[in-house]
Write a protein that holds these residues in place. Sequence first.
Motif, PDB file in Angstrom:
ATOM      1  N   TYR A  27       0.755  -1.284  -0.036  1.00  0.00           N
ATOM      2  CA  TYR A  27       0.078  -0.004   0.085  1.00  0.00           C
ATOM      3  C   TYR A  27       0.899   1.469   0.090  1.00  0.00           C
ATOM      4  O   TYR A  27       0.455   2.350  -0.484  1.00  0.00           O
ATOM      5  N   THR A  28       1.920   1.341   0.584  1.00  0.00           N
ATOM      6  CA  THR A  28       2.803   2.608   0.947  1.00  0.00           C
ATOM      7  C   THR A  28       4.157   1.992   0.619  1.00  0.00           C
ATOM      8  O   THR A  28       4.891   0.929   0.864  1.00  0.00           O
ATOM      9  N   VAL A  29       4.888   3.325   0.545  1.00  0.00           N
ATOM     10  CA  VAL A  29       6.447   3.213   0.270  1.00  0.00           C
ATOM     11  C   VAL A  29       7.211   3.539   1.506  1.00  0.00           C
ATOM     12  O   VAL A  29       8.255   3.590   1.846  1.00  0.00           O
ATOM     13  N   ALA A  30       6.365   3.467   2.656  1.00  0.00           N
ATOM     14  CA  ALA A  30       6.667   4.083   3.971  1.00  0.00           C
ATOM     15  C   ALA A  30       7.885   3.116   4.669  1.00  0.00           C
ATOM     16  O   ALA A  30       7.959   1.945   4.312  1.00  0.00           O
ATOM     17  N   SER A  31       8.809   3.513   5.465  1.00  0.00           N
ATOM     18  CA  SER A  31       9.872   2.871   5.960  1.00  0.00           C
ATOM     19  C   SER A  31       9.514   2.041   7.126  1.00  0.00           C
ATOM     20  O   SER A  31       8.696   2.384   8.144  1.00  0.00           O
ATOM     21  N   ILE A  32       9.688   0.692   7.095  1.00  0.00           N
ATOM     22  CA  ILE A  32       9.345  -0.103   8.177  1.00  0.00           C
ATOM     23  C   ILE A  32      10.474  -0.279   9.014  1.00  0.00           C
ATOM     24  O   ILE A  32      11.561  -0.577   8.743  1.00  0.00           O
ATOM     25  N   CYS A  33      10.096   0.038  10.370  1.00  0.00           N
ATOM     26  CA  CYS A  33      11.237   0.586  11.399  1.00  0.00           C
ATOM     27  C   CYS A  33      11.144  -0.360  12.468  1.00  0.00           C
ATOM     28  O   CYS A  33       9.978  -0.649  13.037  1.00  0.00           O
ATOM     29  N   ILE A  34      12.093  -0.855  12.962  1.00  0.00           N
ATOM     30  CA  ILE A  34      12.463  -1.841  14.123  1.00  0.00           C
ATOM     31  C   ILE A  34      13.796  -1.901  14.664  1.00  0.00           C
ATOM     32  O   ILE A  34      14.704  -1.664  13.971  1.00  0.00           O
ATOM     33  N   ASN A  35      13.776  -2.199  15.881  1.00  0.00           N
ATOM     34  CA  ASN A  35      15.242  -2.308  16.436  1.00  0.00           C
ATOM     35  C   ASN A  35      15.848  -3.809  16.144  1.00  0.00           C
ATOM     36  O   ASN A  35      15.271  -4.586  15.870  1.00  0.00           O
ATOM     37  N   GLU A  36      17.109  -3.627  16.001  1.00  0.00           N
ATOM     38  CA  GLU A  36      17.934  -4.707  15.348  1.00  0.00           C
ATOM     39  C   GLU A  36      17.691  -6.188  16.059  1.00  0.00           C
ATOM     40  O   GLU A  36      17.488  -7.178  15.446  1.00  0.00           O
ATOM     41  N   GLY A  37      17.333  -5.967  17.444  1.00  0.00           N
ATOM     42  CA  GLY A  37      17.233  -6.997  18.134  1.00  0.00           C
ATOM     43  C   GLY A  37      16.156  -7.790  17.712  1.00  0.00           C
ATOM     44  O   GLY A  37      16.008  -9.036  18.254  1.00  0.00           O
ATOM     45  N   ASP A  38      15.106  -7.446  17.118  1.00  0.00           N
ATOM     46  CA  ASP A  38      13.750  -8.163  16.784  1.00  0.00           C
ATOM     47  C   ASP A  38      13.829  -8.203  15.213  1.00  0.00           C
ATOM     48  O   ASP A  38      12.688  -8.750  14.728  1.00  0.00           O
ATOM     49  N   SER A  39      14.713  -7.698  14.484  1.00  0.00           N
ATOM     50  CA  SER A  39      14.245  -7.511  13.068  1.00  0.00           C
ATOM     51  C   SER A  39      14.357  -8.970  12.438  1.00  0.00           C
ATOM     52  O   SER A  39      13.591  -9.134  11.489  1.00  0.00           O
ATOM     53  N   TYR A  40      14.946 -10.087  12.937  1.00  0.00           N
ATOM     54  CA  TYR A  40      14.992 -11.337  12.521  1.00  0.00           C
ATOM     55  C   TYR A  40      13.568 -11.986  12.364  1.00  0.00           C
ATOM     56  O   TYR A  40      13.151 -12.856  11.626  1.00  0.00           O
ATOM     57  N   MET A  41      12.618 -11.305  13.299  1.00  0.00           N
ATOM     58  CA  MET A  41      11.180 -12.031  13.434  1.00  0.00           C
ATOM     59  C   MET A  41      10.375 -11.954  12.278  1.00  0.00           C
ATOM     60  O   MET A  41       9.278 -12.486  12.178  1.00  0.00           O
TER      61      MET A  41
END
Length: 206
Positions: free
Chosen positions: A71-85
Motif C-alpha cells: 500500500y505504501t512506500v513507508a519505511s518499516i522500522c524496528i530495533n535490530e534485536g527483533d528484526s529477524y522475527m
Amino acid sequence: MKFKRLPVGIYYVNCYIVYDEASKETAVIDPGGDFEDIKAYIERQGLKVKYIILTHGHGDHIGALPQFKQYTVASICINEGDSYMLGNKDHKHFMSTGVMGVGVEADRLLQDGEVLKLGEGELQIIHTPGHSKGSICIKCENELFSGDTLFAASIGRTDLEGSSHAEIIASIKNKLMILPEDMMVHPGHGAPTTIGREKMFNPFLK
C-alpha cells in the motif's frame, strides 16, 4: 501532533496512528491486523504514511505488514534485536500464538535515542529490552507509546524466547520512570495510564 488508537487483530493490539496536523506526515505504530480499518482512517484524514514503527517483532503486532508493504512506500522500522522475527514464520512465538511471521524485511533498524521527524514533530526511540531483545518505546511530546513493555498496573510477559524479567524491570525503572509523572502511557494492549500512576501503583515496580 495528534494520534488515533485502533485496537486490531485477534489479540486487540493497540495500533496507533500518529501524525503531524500541518504536513499530514504519519507514523503507524504496531499494525497488528485489520489493515482495511487502518487504511480507512488514514484515507479519511488524508494522511501520508512515512514510517511503520514496530515496538517489537511478535506476531500479534506485525500482522498487517504485508498489506502495508503493498500500500505504501513507508519505511518499516524496528530495533535490530527483533528484526529477524519479521520474516521467520517458524519462530517459537508465532507457533505458540497462532500468528505467523509475515515475510517482510525491515527498511530501518532503530537505535536507542534516535529521533524520527514527522513534519515539525519528533518521535524519540527508547530501547527497552525485556519483553524481547529489541523492544522499544516511542516518546512523542507528552505521550509515550510503550508497546508490550509497560501496561497499566502490569508489565510485558517475560516467559518468551529472548525475554528477561530482570531486563524489563531495569528498562522500566531506568528509562521510563525517569520521565515526567504526568506523561501519558499508551500500551500495546489495554487502557492508557501515566508514569506517575505506575510509579505509585504498579506492583511489579515495588
